[in-house]
Design a protein around this motif. Sequence first.
Motif, PDB file in Angstrom:
ATOM      1  N   SER A   1       0.862  -1.275   0.096  1.00 58.16           N
ATOM      2  CA  SER A   1      -0.027   0.139   0.117  1.00 58.16           C
ATOM      3  C   SER A   1       0.856   1.373   0.059  1.00 58.16           C
ATOM      4  O   SER A   1       0.377   2.378  -0.058  1.00 58.16           O
ATOM      5  CB  SER A   1      -0.879   0.106   1.089  1.00 58.16           C
ATOM      6  OG  SER A   1      -0.175  -0.387   2.579  1.00 58.16           O
ATOM      7  N   ARG A   2       2.093   1.146   0.084  1.00 57.74           N
ATOM      8  CA  ARG A   2       2.953   2.186  -0.043  1.00 57.74           C
ATOM      9  C   ARG A   2       3.256   2.742  -1.331  1.00 57.74           C
ATOM     10  O   ARG A   2       3.452   4.097  -1.327  1.00 57.74           O
ATOM     11  CB  ARG A   2       4.396   1.886   0.705  1.00 57.74           C
ATOM     12  CG  ARG A   2       4.556   1.738   2.314  1.00 57.74           C
ATOM     13  CD  ARG A   2       5.977   1.537   2.648  1.00 57.74           C
ATOM     14  NE  ARG A   2       6.441   0.546   2.343  1.00 57.74           N
ATOM     15  CZ  ARG A   2       6.564  -0.518   2.834  1.00 57.74           C
ATOM     16  NH1 ARG A   2       5.806  -0.747   3.876  1.00 57.74           N
ATOM     17  NH2 ARG A   2       7.244  -1.672   2.277  1.00 57.74           N
ATOM     18  N   SER A   3       2.743   1.949  -2.248  1.00 59.79           N
ATOM     19  CA  SER A   3       3.153   2.432  -3.654  1.00 59.79           C
ATOM     20  C   SER A   3       1.884   2.321  -4.483  1.00 59.79           C
ATOM     21  O   SER A   3       1.714   2.271  -5.658  1.00 59.79           O
ATOM     22  CB  SER A   3       4.067   1.453  -4.271  1.00 59.79           C
ATOM     23  OG  SER A   3       3.845   0.199  -4.219  1.00 59.79           O
ATOM     24  N   GLY A   4       0.669   2.140  -3.720  1.00 60.92           N
ATOM     25  CA  GLY A   4      -0.539   2.100  -4.579  1.00 60.92           C
ATOM     26  C   GLY A   4      -1.615   1.608  -3.686  1.00 60.92           C
ATOM     27  O   GLY A   4      -1.445   0.907  -2.696  1.00 60.92           O
ATOM     28  N   SER A   5      -2.858   1.594  -4.094  1.00 58.92           N
ATOM     29  CA  SER A   5      -3.970   1.323  -3.367  1.00 58.92           C
ATOM     30  C   SER A   5      -4.111  -0.378  -3.254  1.00 58.92           C
ATOM     31  O   SER A   5      -4.095  -0.978  -4.375  1.00 58.92           O
ATOM     32  CB  SER A   5      -5.529   1.756  -4.074  1.00 58.92           C
ATOM     33  OG  SER A   5      -6.615   1.061  -3.022  1.00 58.92           O
ATOM     34  N   CYS A   6      -3.985  -0.705  -2.145  1.00 61.94           N
ATOM     35  CA  CYS A   6      -3.956  -2.412  -1.741  1.00 61.94           C
ATOM     36  C   CYS A   6      -5.478  -2.832  -1.635  1.00 61.94           C
ATOM     37  O   CYS A   6      -5.743  -4.163  -2.084  1.00 61.94           O
ATOM     38  CB  CYS A   6      -3.396  -2.811  -0.805  1.00 61.94           C
ATOM     39  SG  CYS A   6      -1.805  -3.677  -1.168  1.00 61.94           S
TER      40      CYS A   6
END
Length: 259
Positions: A244-249
């Motif tokens: 989730s640090r790099s996008g919606s999980c």
Amino acid sequence: MTTTSSPGTFYGRGFAEFYDRYGTGWTRDFAPLLAQWLSGRPGAEERLVLDLACGTGVSAQILLRAGWDVIGLDISAGMLANAAHRLAQDVETGRVVLQQAEMTTFVLDRQVRACVALEGALNHLLSEEALEQCFARVAAVLPVGGTFVFDLYEPHHFRGWHNIGVTDEPDAVIVKRGVWDEERGIGMLRFSGLFDDGSGPIRVDQTVTSRAYGADVLNALLSKAGLDPEPYPAEVPACACGRSRSGSCRTVYAATKAA
């Protein structure tokens, strides 16, 4: 957390123990916030909730502590055995009832004020038809104004399946191998190895199959079942997978039973 749409995800005892330790971190963070939000909803004085695909009983235990009585439903005998052990005292007092059934066909003998389905349980339903059947069953057990909350993993999460990983600890050696089909929005993740639950080594050999769904599809199917979609306004913790640090999980959805 299984369905006939995905036979490979009927969780046995070994995977249930492994999942309880490594697969419930987000639920442990989110369920207390969800319980608080549900308690502020209209009609929450009727404190009975259906924990759909309840797994090993982590979310049920948190809801119980928040003052809710719980019906926990799962198709997996291994998951339910773990839940029965965790919730033994509440099972004995009648505050929790555990039932083995599928998400698409379950029947209850009473209505519930709320229904929750956490840890991407509904991603295991591999067709829109199966989702529609599940939503219809949820609508059938909610009164008008009753609340349904669930989370679903997004494709960004599943892209992390397209990999090989290893859990290597003193009491667990598990290899994870997966594949994600971007075009079809379906992925498979296989777990294999040994896990010590305290009584000795248990073989883990499990394949999990999941599908991602868009918000437009979900909201249309909810509406068709008589469930009015609404934004989930409360806090949502970051996904425990770290992606989730790099996008919606994952996305949390909410709906209310329509009049």
